[in-house]
Design a protein around this motif. Structure first.
Motif, short mmCIF file in Angstrom:
data_model
loop_
_atom_site.label_atom_id
_atom_site.label_comp_id
_atom_site.label_asym_id
_atom_site.label_seq_id
_atom_site.Cartn_x
_atom_site.Cartn_y
_atom_site.Cartn_z
N PRO A 116 0.82 -1.22 0.00
CA PRO A 116 0.00 0.00 0.00
C PRO A 116 0.85 1.26 0.00
CG PRO A 116 0.07 -0.93 2.20
CD PRO A 116 0.77 -1.90 1.30
N ASP A 119 -4.22 0.80 -3.66
CA ASP A 119 -4.33 0.82 -2.20
C ASP A 119 -3.59 2.05 -1.69
OD1 ASP A 119 -4.51 0.35 0.48
OD2 ASP A 119 -3.54 -1.62 0.45
N CYS A 138 -6.38 10.37 -2.95
CA CYS A 138 -6.54 8.98 -2.52
C CYS A 138 -7.88 8.42 -2.97
CB CYS A 138 -6.41 8.86 -1.00
SG CYS A 138 -4.72 8.91 -0.43
N ARG A 191 -7.97 5.13 -5.20
CA ARG A 191 -8.71 3.93 -4.78
C ARG A 191 -9.76 3.55 -5.81
NH1 ARG A 191 -8.19 6.29 0.52
NH2 ARG A 191 -10.27 7.21 0.35
N THR A 246 -3.79 5.61 0.98
CA THR A 246 -4.41 6.37 2.05
C THR A 246 -3.59 7.65 2.27
OG1 THR A 246 -3.15 5.15 3.71
CG2 THR A 246 -5.39 4.39 3.27
#
Length: 246
Positions: free
Chosen positions: A100, A138, A129, A133, A140
């Protein structure tokens, strides 16, 4: 002019930041110009140890007008299109790497946040983000960094003065850092900002993250000023249209 733009112009007196057409802050014709590709944007001189910086636009024309309108005039409607541009830079910066990915926005000075009423870089990272996504990445965003007191406004400062002004100016926030360690223990970190100028801000953010053991994979920005060296000229790909290249 579309019916929607006519109504917006009548009610709000709005204008496109790119071409001044009445209506919404970014007209459809100018929005098409933001379908961009990112390239490395090495500043000159390059701060020692700087992770590869990527930018999706040159900081002039339309991108510059959009960044300034969001940052200084709180034109919220420009946050999502600018976030999509930032997402392009992040995608290029992380191509071929396994996630990620954690997007870490460069912190604004507390005084700037108070005067502006918002933190535009944090907003762009969070919205980027959402875009990533949606593409199956992935990703954040974590506000891991805080700015220490005493940092001067960077406007008008050269590369050496910026580096001196920013030295030791950022630190990691322990609460978000603990949360991150639990949620994404194998993350790759990408420093995010709206504009890359001398690279001093990105390098200081990178230093602060590395000081607590986090390895920075890359730097991603919406735009870069024309200070890059020969191997980083790709960030100037947005040219040929007066709304883009001023």
């Amino acid at each position: 002019m579309s019916y929607r733009d006519a109504v917006l112009d009548l009610l709000l007196g709005g204008r496109c930041v790119g071409c001044a057409a009445p209506g919404r802050p970014l007209c459809p014709d100018c929005a098409v110009l933001l379908e961009v590709a990112a390239s490395p944007a090495w500043p000159t001189p390059v701060p020692a140890g700087l992770a590869t910086p990527w930018a999706a636009a040159a900081y002039e024309g339309l991108p510059r007008a959009m960044v300034l309108a969001l940052k200084e005039r709180r034109v919220w409607a420009l946050a999502r299109p600018l976030a999509r541009v930032l997402a392009v830079a992040v995608s290029a910066a992380t191509a071929g790497a396994a996630g990620p990915f954690v997007l870490v926005p460069v912190p604004s000075r507390p005084s700037s946040v108070r005067s502006r009423g918002h933190d535009p870089t944090a907003t762009l990272a969070r919205l980027a983000c959402v875009v990533l996504r949606g593409q199956g990445v992935d990703a954040t965003a974590y506000r891991l960094l805080r700015s220490r007191p005493g940092v001067l406004d960077q406007s008008g400062l050269g590369a050496a003065a910026r580096a001196t002004n920013l030295a030791g100016s950022m630190a990691c926030r322990t609460g978000p850092l603990r949360d991150l360690a639990e949620r994404t223990p194998r993350a790759r970190f990408v420093v995010c900002d709206d504009v890359l100028t001398t690279g001093s801000t990105a390098r200081e953010a990178q230093r602060a993250l590395e000081s607590v053991g986090l390895q920075v994979h890359a730097v991603a920005t919406v735009a870069a000023t024309r200070r890059w060296s020969a191997e980083g000229q790709g960030a100037g790909a947005l040219k040929g249209d007066p709304r883009l290249s001023g």
